[in-house]
Design a protein around this motif. Structure first.
Motif, mmCIF file in Angstrom:
data_model
loop_
_atom_site.group_PDB
_atom_site.id
_atom_site.type_symbol
_atom_site.label_atom_id
_atom_site.label_comp_id
_atom_site.label_asym_id
_atom_site.label_seq_id
_atom_site.Cartn_x
_atom_site.Cartn_y
_atom_site.Cartn_z
ATOM 1 N N VAL A 35 0.840 -1.203 0.000
ATOM 2 C CA VAL A 35 0.000 0.000 0.000
ATOM 3 C C VAL A 35 0.870 1.247 0.000
ATOM 4 O O VAL A 35 0.598 2.226 -0.696
ATOM 5 N N ARG A 37 2.205 1.849 -3.455
ATOM 6 C CA ARG A 37 1.167 2.311 -4.373
ATOM 7 C C ARG A 37 0.818 3.787 -4.112
ATOM 8 O O ARG A 37 0.668 4.584 -5.048
ATOM 9 N N GLU A 49 -5.360 -1.206 -3.926
ATOM 10 C CA GLU A 49 -4.195 -2.073 -3.730
ATOM 11 C C GLU A 49 -4.524 -3.211 -2.765
ATOM 12 O O GLU A 49 -4.078 -4.353 -2.958
ATOM 13 N N LYS A 99 -6.359 -5.759 -4.718
ATOM 14 C CA LYS A 99 -5.453 -6.450 -5.636
ATOM 15 C C LYS A 99 -4.608 -7.488 -4.916
ATOM 16 O O LYS A 99 -4.242 -8.522 -5.499
ATOM 17 N N GLN A 100 -4.297 -7.201 -3.653
ATOM 18 C CA GLN A 100 -3.484 -8.126 -2.867
ATOM 19 C C GLN A 100 -4.328 -9.261 -2.270
ATOM 20 O O GLN A 100 -3.792 -10.115 -1.570
#
Length: 217
Positions: free
Chosen positions: A58, A61, A97, A100-101
């Motif tokens: 994070v 990002r 993020e 996405k993880q």
């Protein structure tokens, strides 16, 4: 030869004057730093390995997608304004993020004034005290935190440091440097090693006593 009491008093007075003046100058330099440095504070969901890795993802990002807001800031007030106006963007970027993880944590981004102990980031040391910051909380926010400096943009290259070093070993930070936003005494203080600067400990002790007195009221 015996030293008269009046001479001892004069010597003691001179020492106290020097020490007091030194601490006053030190205090002014610390205030200059606190009033001109804007920080980023990210709280992980927990201390678990996966949550700590997520915190760093994070971080990368956020720095990658919002760094321009702080690199382009002309002064501290500009940086603070940009931060307040981009909280929704920071929150959205962090949420994306997280998804996405493969996590489903809530995330919040807010402008806060919070107390930091004396911290060292690379070759920069910041004295203890209250600083304005963007605080990003992931999930429960009970894990170890990560922090850096958004303005001047000292932490902006953090996410890309390894990549930049590989692509261009001579790559440099963009944006303002610490010396560009602080008075010379304050800038010099940030380059101090806390091991050899006992006044950093004095500031922390003073703040600890002051906060204790406030709690008793």
């Amino acid at each position: 030869m015996k030293i008269k009491k009046i001479e001892i008093a004069l010597i003691a007075g001179m020492i106290i004057t020097v020490l007091t003046g030194s601490m006053l100058d030190f205090g002014r330099a610390c205030d200059d730093i606190r009033n001109n440095v804007y920080r980023l504070h990210i709280l992980a969901n927990s201390d678990g390995a996966n949550d700590q890795e997520l915190k760093l993802a994070v971080r990368d990002r956020i720095l990658r997608d919002t760094s321009e807001f702080f690199r382009s800031a002309k002064n501290y007030q500009d940086a603070e304004k940009n931060a307040s106006e981009t909280l929704d963007i920071i929150e959205s970027v962090a949420a994306d993020e997280i998804a996405k993880q493969g996590f489903e944590y809530d995330v919040s981004a807010e402008h806060v004034q919070m107390y930091f102990t004396t911290r060292t980031y690379e070759d920069i040391t910041l004295p203890a005290g209250n600083y304005n910051a963007v605080q990003v909380t992931l999930g429960e926010g009970t894990g170890k935190n990560w922090w850096c400096v958004l303005y001047p943009p000292l932490c902006v290259p953090a996410a890309r440091k390894k990549t930049a070093d590989k692509q261009n070993p001579r790559s440099k930070r963009s944006g303002k440097k610490i010396e560009d936003v602080l008075s010379p005494p304050a800038a010099k203080l940030t380059r101090s090693n806390p091991r050899y600067e006992p006044r950093f400990a004095v500031i922390e002790l003073y703040d600890w006593i002051k906060s204790g007195l406030k709690r008793r009221k």
